[in-house]
Structure formats: structure tokens, C-alpha cells
Design an enzyme around this catalytic site. Structure first.
Site, PDB file in Angstrom:
ATOM      1  N   LYS B  75       0.844  -1.199   0.000  1.00 41.39           N
ATOM      2  CA  LYS B  75       0.000   0.000   0.000  1.00 41.39           C
ATOM      3  C   LYS B  75       0.880   1.250   0.000  1.00 41.39           C
ATOM      4  O   LYS B  75       1.941   1.270   0.640  1.00 41.39           O
ATOM      5  CB  LYS B  75      -0.876  -0.049   1.264  1.00 41.39           C
ATOM      6  CG  LYS B  75      -1.994   0.972   1.342  1.00 41.39           C
ATOM      7  CD  LYS B  75      -2.789   0.748   2.644  1.00 41.39           C
ATOM      8  CE  LYS B  75      -3.955   1.697   2.802  1.00 41.39           C
ATOM      9  NZ  LYS B  75      -4.685   1.459   4.065  1.00 41.39           N
ATOM     10  N   SER B 150      -9.507   1.206   2.984  1.00 41.50           N
ATOM     11  CA  SER B 150      -8.646   1.985   2.126  1.00 41.50           C
ATOM     12  C   SER B 150      -7.584   1.171   1.394  1.00 41.50           C
ATOM     13  O   SER B 150      -7.019   1.637   0.414  1.00 41.50           O
ATOM     14  CB  SER B 150      -7.959   3.079   2.947  1.00 41.50           C
ATOM     15  OG  SER B 150      -7.157   2.511   3.957  1.00 41.50           O
ATOM     16  N   SER B 174      -9.771  -1.233   7.174  1.00 39.87           N
ATOM     17  CA  SER B 174      -9.147  -0.954   5.884  1.00 39.87           C
ATOM     18  C   SER B 174      -8.355  -2.101   5.279  1.00 39.87           C
ATOM     19  O   SER B 174      -7.976  -2.037   4.118  1.00 39.87           O
ATOM     20  CB  SER B 174      -8.248   0.279   5.982  1.00 39.87           C
ATOM     21  OG  SER B 174      -9.024   1.434   5.827  1.00 39.87           O
TER      22      SER B 174
END
Lengths: 427, 463
Positions: B75, B150, B174
Site C-alpha cells: 500500500k 482503504s 481498511s
């Protein structure tokens, strides 16, 4: 309604820990090339996290203990938000609700007690330099100082004059220096003062304004600035006016303060506990152990020297608050008559890098140096133990070097041999 | 089966047996990225040196490190030295970090190869990946749908076999929610079990890095590597890591007492959760319905604490450094900063932040009591499957509502696992298996057991 001068002090002291408050950078930032003493943490880079320096916490608590404070067994670091280019994270890590130490006191020579509100720990900011480069006004930021441990000491508004402020500050500086936790060097900025000044009915009932003086770089200027400010405010009050709430600077040439920044409202720092740092929980034993580490504070030490060595009070005071002179005195007090030694140090201002220039001391060998040489030359000592007794010559040479050749080599050799024998037995 | 479709454990076995080279494995991932990522937009930045790095590993030979030669996606809020890191925010558009996150460092030291940085909601502010300043990632199961967030980029990259595993981070859901919506395994270790050092901070008191994988066994392997005390993160636990990826087998559910919170059985996902419950019951576990604090109260607690921490954590992007001023902040970040700053202001602090922390303590206490009687609890990750593109734009509280069933566990810092447990209208559903703090090994064992009994984790999207 009779008004009286009401003065409170905020003092910032940089600790001389090896590393920063929350990172591994050197805390010794003075005189280094700009931005050469930084890391992700003190630059506030994305993702960087603070890890508290336990030495700094211990030292802040020791300052609090020396000032008779109560130590909070549960305290925390908080984020104090404000925008300024010298603050890379947009907040300073400080302490708000639960500082390490609260409610202390320090008494002046008159017996008057100045109450201490709190002693807390925070991080220093970066330094800004205003320069003109290629004809353009620029502000440069040097982050070397960012994140250096900073202790803030806040008094209650118990001080009534510039002179009292100066006495308090000197005494505070001497105490902190005697703890060995800060140089308190005003010129290098490792001690900074901010007096808050107003005229009020009493310290308990403050007036509706106060004036803060910033950037005072000596105790004398602090005294002068406070006295100037008291006079200026009194004149305004006598005319029925209220002085403006503001921050003022001090101009030593003009011996006058000048307006810098008007603060109409108090800033909202949006304090909240820093979620990156778990609360600091101490035990009573831990705090008491720190208390045992406190050296005798200058005042008590001076009194003891007067009683024990019959020094004059002024000589004893000078010795007790100067760590270099005090160390020298303690080193030689068994070889030279203490009264004579104190006199040499304080009045004759002898070179402290040399032994005292007296007959008695000149040929005497200091056992501390013998010890030091044996400790620093463990290899040679080991060789001696395995039968290579010729290394004794080398060790004698080391002692001669450290003493500047002022001692008798024969005596040195005798003492070294004796010390080695004792160590052999112990080993 | 193509190499990029392998699990980490399978690929390690193949590399060890010299069935294929690291270059072949990395190339298979790159080929897949080239084939599908134009459509899915999971990656923001690719590591253009990966083939050189793979070649070097091939030359020096397998040294037995646990992730030697395994390509992964990470990420974009994890700092990667020398590789652009934006957290999907234009403010950091050209930020190339000078240092690496501890998690990234540990993976590289374990021999893994970074394929690139994956898309996310900007600053991790969301549960859709739709608030990314670089455009949304799309769900590999149906590109008209959101991948969740996310960590939506990492979830999509794993689901579409563009990598062998992904790394995400979660503040509240997330990792687990995009794992559920993309049909992969997502694991959120206990808060403080994995270092946050070098992760662009969202809400510091709940941020927890974790893996997104094809199986629970892979999640255990990755977590073992990234977990542990970090001298650079004062909130990491000094407790030894008790995760053993080699002893996941042999879990016997007999006698286990499992809680089924009634308040959590909402939405269309709950039917599939009850199906999963039967799997546990048929193995001899006791599943008992329980009553917990309605998770809707957690929304308020989480929203206040998270906004407060966000407003503080974003203060460093003040326009002086990083090359972009504050006009580069998008709507969501500004909105959260304003709400947080408001809640922390004098006069409001007690009313909002302090009260939220008090309720947080109540939630923690409630779970403490729960785990004294129960081994873990089962619930849906999200009330339903992935929502269509654009859904996040119509609801100011989109993320909080989608994550309502995982927020309590995030607020309390628990151990949480998401495993695929079924499909509704062609979109996957995730089952949460949530346990007490530091119960990683138990939860991973249970999750691994579930994947031995079911085949849902083997379902793949048709790209």
C-alpha cells in the site's frame, strides 16, 4: 486599591543528554553545520514516530525533586498544535494535563518562597535564520536543534522585582548545573527566560492584562527589562490606562522593552495526549531512587564547607556552584590544606588543568591518576600479570604524561606496583 | 496454473525445488499487471528495478530466507526508500522517501521483492479507494463495483493475481473490508503487534498494518515476519511473537465456545454468516448468540477519535515542505481536519474527544468480559458485498457505515481476520473471526481450519 508588582517566570532549559528527546540524533547541536544533525523523527517526515528518551525523563524529574516538587506517578506527553516554520510536525510534543512535576518551591536569601507551578518536558524547535540571499529576504530553517530535550520550569507569580527575579534565576541555574543535567548557557541558548509582568492586587488576583518579555539573553537584562517594564506599566496605570496584553522584546542599548506582538486572545493549542507515546507510569521506588541520585545542592554544600573547612561563606558559595572548581577542590583537598586550596582556586584563579602549585602537592602522586591509568591501560595491566613486568615503565610514563611530569617517577612506580598488587589479590 | 496464481507457500516450495526462477515468478506477476491493471488501477507506482533484483537473487541462489524471491505489492502509505510514496494524496505527489517503513524493511530482509505501490483512499481516509487523488481502483469481480478500502489497491492486486501477497494497513476495517469485497484473506493483528514506523499516519491509536493474502496460511507466514517490537515505535508491544505458521494444522473446533453478536447480524451478508456458523457447529463448536453494545455507538466514538488524530497528523503537511501547498488537499482530508480541529478546541475537548475515549474504555471492557467466556466471535465484515462505483460520494459517512461491524474491534485493538465465506450476485462476502488482543495464533489456526473445510477462498474473479 493598592497595586503590587506580580511577576512569574517561564524558564526553558536544554538538557545535555547524549540524544534527542524522541530520536537518536545528538542533543549537542551548537555550532554544527545546518541540517547535519537530523533524522526522519526530528524532521517530522511522514511515518516517523517519537520514542521518549528515558534519561531526559529522569533528569526532568531530578530538576523537579531539587525544586521540592511533587512527582506525578502517571504522566503523559501531549501534542500542542500551532503553525510555525520551525515546528515540522505542526505540533510540539509537550506536557499539558499531567506534567512530570508540580507544586514545588525555591526560597530566596530573604527567606521569601517562590512557588514552582510545574516542571515539564518537551522538545525544542528548529532554528530560523533570516538572511538576504541574491537580494531577496529569505528565512532558512536549521533543524539541528529540533527535538532536543527541553525542560520548562514555570513559577507562580510570586516575584516582586527585577532583583528578586535575578536572584531566583541565578539560584535555579546553580541548582540545575549542580545536577549536571544542563550547561544553562544563556549565550548558547541552553537557558531561556520569559518573565510575565503585571501590576495586580495580589498574585492570587491577577490583573486583566499581562506582558511577556522574550529573548532575554542574560540575568542582568532580565532584571533591567523587568524593572523597565514595571515602571512603564505603572505610569500607564497611574494615568488610568490598562497596558496592552502583548509580547515585548528587550533592547539592552536603550535599556528598554519594545512591542513585538499583540496577543488579544490566547491561542488554542488543541492539546490532546500524543497517541504515539504510551502514558509514562512510574513507581514510588523509582522516584525515590532518583532522589538518592541528587547531589548535595549548592546551598547545603556551601554551608557544609563553611563548617567543615572554615571557608568564608562567599568563597564556599563560589566553589559550591561551579562544577569545575568544585571538582578540582575535591580532587586536591586531601593533599593541600583546604582553606589554602580554596583561596588558590577562588582568589588566585590558578590554572585548573594543573595540580595546585604548592610544595606539598607538587611531588605528591594523586592516587586517582594511578587508578585512572590502570583502568585505561587494561592491556598493559594484563601483560604485567602474565609476568611481563617491563610494562611498568610504560605505565609510569602514562602517569607522568597525565600529571605533566610534575611528580616523582620513583614514587609513581612504587604506587603503581602497590596498586597492581592490591588488584592482583582482588582479582 | 500460472506462477502469479501461486500462494506464497506454494511459490516458496517451487523456488526451493528449482521448478522455476525468481525472474520467471516476478515476470509472471509483471505480465499479469500489464494485462489487467490498466482496467483495475491497483498500482500507483511500479518498482522498475524488480527484474534486476530478481536476477540478483537467482544468481546468488536460494538462501532459505522465508520470503526469498516472493513478489509482493504494498500500500502506498508505507514509506519505501527511493520509491515514490504518496499515500494516494497529491500533497505527496513527488515524495521519494529517505527511509523505509519497518514492515517494508522486514519483508525485504526476508528476501521478498517489491512489485510496486498500491492505490488507496487518499491518506487512507475512506473505505472505497474512491477518494484516491489518483482515481479509484476497480473491483476485479466486477469493474462496475468498488474494491473497498482503504487498502483497495492491495486487495485488488491479490484478487487479480498481480502479486503473491499484498500489504495493507487498517485504522478500522481498511484491510479486512477490501479483503472481504475482493474475496481474499485479510488479517489485522492486534494494535501494537506490527510496527507503524514509516507508515503515513492516519489515526495513530488504531493504525495496524496487516497482510492481504490468498490463504490464511500465507497470512500467518507474513504476519510472523512483520510482527514484533520495534525500537522506533513506542506503541509496539515487547511481548514475544507467538505466531507459528508451521503449526496451524490440527485445530480441532471441538469444545470451542464461539460468540455470535446479535447486533452484528445485519444486512444481506448475515445469511452467509449463518451458513458459516453451521460449519463451525458441525465440527463440535458451541456457537452462542450474545448481546454486545450496538456497533452504531462505535461509529461516533471512532469518528471523533479518528478525526481528532487526523487533524493533528496532517498538520505537518503545512505547505512548507514536500513541494505542494495545502490547496492540494482533497475534500475528504479537509473535511476530516476541520472536524478534528473543532473537536479538540477549547470547550469542545471534554464534550467530544474525552467522552469518546471514555466510551472507548467501555468497549474495551465489554470485549474483555466477552473473551473471558468465548474463544472468539463470528460476524460479517461488512453488511453486504461491494457497492457500485460512486457509492462513497453520496454518503458523508460511507466508510463508517460500511465498516460498522469491524470498528468495535479496531477501537479495542483486537485480532481480526477476514476470510471469504460466500458469494452474492457475483460478489464475495467476508466472514470475520475476531479474538482477543495477542490471540493471533489462535485466530489464524481457526481461519486455516475454516479454509480446510470450505473452498470459498479458492474462488477467483473472471478477468
Amino acid at each position: 486599591m493598592k497595586l503590587q508588582p506580580v511577576i512569574g517566570l517561564e524558564i526553558h532549559v536544554e538538557l545535555k543528554t547524549k540524544t534527542g528527546m524522541f530520536c537518536g540524533c545528538s542533543a549537542d547541536h551548537f555550532g554544527k553545520a545546518p541540517n547535519t544533525n537530523t533524522c526522519p523523527v526530528c524532521l517530522g517526515l511522514p511515518g516517523a514516530l517519537p520514542v521518549p528518551n528515558h534519561q531526559a525523563i529522569d533528569w526532568a524529574i531530578m530538576i523537579g525533586l531539587a525544586l521540592d516538587c511533587r512527582v506525578n506517578l502517571e504522566s503523559s506527553f501531549d501534542r500542542k498544535h500551532y503553525f510555525y516554520p520551525d515546528l515540522p510536525k505542526g505540533y510540539q510534543i509537550s506536557q499539558y494535563d499531567d506534567p512530570f512535576c508540580q507544586a514545588g518551591k525555591l526560597s530566596l536569601a530573604s527567606g521569601k518562597i517562590i512557588r514552582i507551578n510545574r516542571v515539564h518536558l518537551e522538545e525544542d524547535t528548529a532554528k530560523m535564520q533570516h538572511q538576504v540571499i541574491d537580494g531577496q529576504k529569505m528565512t532558512l530553517v536549521d533543524f539541528n536543534r529540533s527535538g532536543v530535550p527541553l525542560v520548562e520550569i514555570v513559577t507562580e507569580p510570586d516575584i516582586a522585582s527585577g532583583e528578586e527575579a535575578k536572584e531566583f534565576l541565578k539560584k535555579l541555574r546553580d541548582i540545575i548545573r549542580s545536577l549536571g543535567v544542563s550547561d544553562c548557557d544563556m549565550e548558547k541558548g541552553s537557558m531561556r527566560l520569559e518573565p510575565n509582568i503585571s501590576w495586580s492586587e495580589s498574585p492570587e488576583k491577577l490583573n486583566n492584562y499581562k506582558v511577556e518579555i522574550k529573548n532575554l539573553n542574560s540575568f542582568r537584562f532580565a532584571q533591567q527589562g523587568i524593572d523597565f517594564e514595571l515602571k512603564r506599566q505603572k505610569e500607564l496605570l497611574d494615568q488610568g490606562k490598562t497596558p496592552v496584553q502583548e509580547t515585548r522584546g528587550y533592547n539592552p542599548q536603550k535599556r528598554a522593552t519594545f512591542s513585538q506582538r499583540v496577543k488579544e486572545t490566547s491561542a488554542d493549542y488543541r492539546y490532546f495526549p500524543d497517541p504515539d507515546i504510551p502514558p509514562i507510569v512510574l513507581t514510588r521506588e523509582y522516584v525515590e531512587n532518583l532522589r538518592t541520585k541528587l547531589p548535595q545542592l549548592p546551598e547545603a554544600l556551601a554551608n557544609e564547607m563553611v563548617n567543615k573547612f572554615h571557608l568564608s561563606l562567599s568563597t564556599a558559595q563560589l566553589l559550591s556552584k561551579d562544577q569545575l572548581k568544585l571538582a578540582y577542590f575535591n580532587q586536591y583537598k586531601n593533599q593541600v590544606e583546604p582553606l589554602e586550596l580554596a583561596n588558590l582556586i577562588v582568589n588566585k584563579k590558578i590554572d585548573l588543568d594543573q595540580p595546585p602549585p604548592t610544595k606539598a602537592a607538587s611531588r605528591a602522586v594523586d592516587l586517582n591518576i594511578i587508578d585512572q591509568v590502570l583502568k585505561e591501560n587494561a592491556d598493559a595491566v594484563a601483560k604485567y600479570r602474565t609476568g611481563k613486568t617491563s610494562v611498568i615503565g610504560f605505565l609510569v610514563g602514562q602517569v607522568m604524561r597525565l600529571t605533566g611530569g610534575k611528580v616523582d617517577p620513583k614514587q609513581v612506580q612504587d604506587k603503581l606496583l602497590k596498586a597492581l598488587q592490591v588488584r592482583n589479590l582482588q582479582g | 496454473m500460472r506462477l502469479n496464481q501461486l500462494t506464497v507457500i506454494e511459490a516458496r516450495a517451487g523456488l526451493k525445488a528449482k521448478k522455476f526462477s525468481v525472474v520467471e515468478l516476478a515476470t509472471a506477476c509483471l505480465v499479469q499487471i500489464k494485462a489487467v491493471d490498466k482496467k483495475l488501477h491497483a498500482f500507483l507506482t511500479l518498482n522498475d528495478r524488480i527484474l534486476d533484483q530478481a536476477k540478483k537473487l537467482d544468481q546468488s541462489g536460494d538462501d532459505g530466507r522465508p520470503l526469498w524471491g516472493i513478489p509482493f505489492a504494498i500500500k502506498d502509505n508505507f514509506l519505501t526508500e527511493g520509491l515514490r510514496t504518496t499515500a494516494s494524496a497529491k500533497v505527496l505527489d513527488n515524495f521519494v522517501p529517505q527511509y523505509s517503513a519497518t514492515v517494508y524493511k522486514k519483508l525485504i530482509e526476508a528476501g521478498a521483492l517489491c512489485l510496486g505501490k498500491t492505490n488507496m483512499d487518499a491518506w487512507a481516509h475512506g473505505s472505497s479507494t474512491e477518494t484516491s487523488d489518483y482515481g479509484s481502483t476497480l473491483n476485479p469481480w466486477n469493474t462496475k463495483y468498488l474494491p473497498g478500502g482503504s487498502s483497495g489497491g492491495s486487495a485488488a492486486a491479490v484478487a487479480a493475481d498481480m502479486c503473491l501477497f499484498g500489504i495493507g494497513s487498517e485504522t478500522a476495517g481498511s484491510v479486512r473490508q477490501p479483503a472481504a469485497w475482493c474475496g481474499v484473506t485479510g488479517f489485522k493483528p492486534t494494535y501494537g503487534r506490527v510496527s507503524r514506523y514509516g507508515v503515513v499516519a492516519m489515526a495513530s491509536s488504531t493504525d495496524s498494518p496487516g497482510p492481504l493474502t490468498k490463504t490464511v496460511a500465507d497470512a500467518a507466514l507474513i504476519t510472523k515476519i512483520i510482527a514484533g517490537h520495534d525500537v522506533y515505535d513506542a506503541t509496539t508491544s515487547p511481548r514475544p511473537v507467538e505466531i507459528n505458521p508451521n503449526s496451524l494444522q490440527g485445530e480441532n473446533l471441538k469444545g470451542k465456545i464461539i460468540a455470535l453478536p446479535k447486533e452484528y447480524l445485519i444486512g444481506e451478508a448475515s445469511g452467509l454468516i449463518l451458513e458459516a456458523v453451521k460449519v463451525f457447529e458441525s465440527a463440535g463448536a458451541q456457537v452462542k448468540p450474545v448481546t454486545l453494545m450496538d456497533p452504531q455507538f462505535t461509529i461516533a466514538v471512532y469518528t471523533i477519535i479518528q478525526r481528532c488524530e487526523v487533524s493533528s497528523n496532517l498538520a505537518r503537511y503545512d505547505g512548507i515542505r514536500f513541494g505542494h501547498d495545502r490547496s492540494s488537499f482533497s475534500y475528504e482530508a479537509k473535511n476530516r481536519s476541520l472536524l478534528g480541529a473543532f473537536s479538540l478546541s477549547t470547550g469542545y475537548f471534554d464534550q467530544y474527544y474525552k467522552k469518546a475515549q471514555q466510551v472507548r474504555t467501555m468497549i474495551i471492557d465489554e470485549f474483555d468480559r466477552l473473551f473471558k467466556q468465548f474463544d472468539f466471535y463470528l460476524a460479517p465484515i461488512s453488511p453486504g458485498p461491494a457497492l457500485p462505483l460512486g457509492a462513497s460520494k453520496t454518503s458523508a459517512m460511507f466508510g463508517e457505515l460500511q465498516d460498522v461491524l469491524v470498528e468495535p474491534s479496531s477501537i479495542a485493538g483486537l485480532t481480526g481476520l477476514s476470510v471469504p465465506c460466500g458469494i452474492i450476485s457475483g460478489l464475495p462476502i467476508g466472514l470475520q473471526i475476531t479474538g482477543a488482543q495477542f490471540d493471533e495464533q489462535k485466530i489464524l489456526q481457526v481461519g486455516h481450519w475454516y479454509q480446510q473445510q470450505t473452498k470459498w477462498h479458492l474462488e477467483k474473479p473472471k478477468l
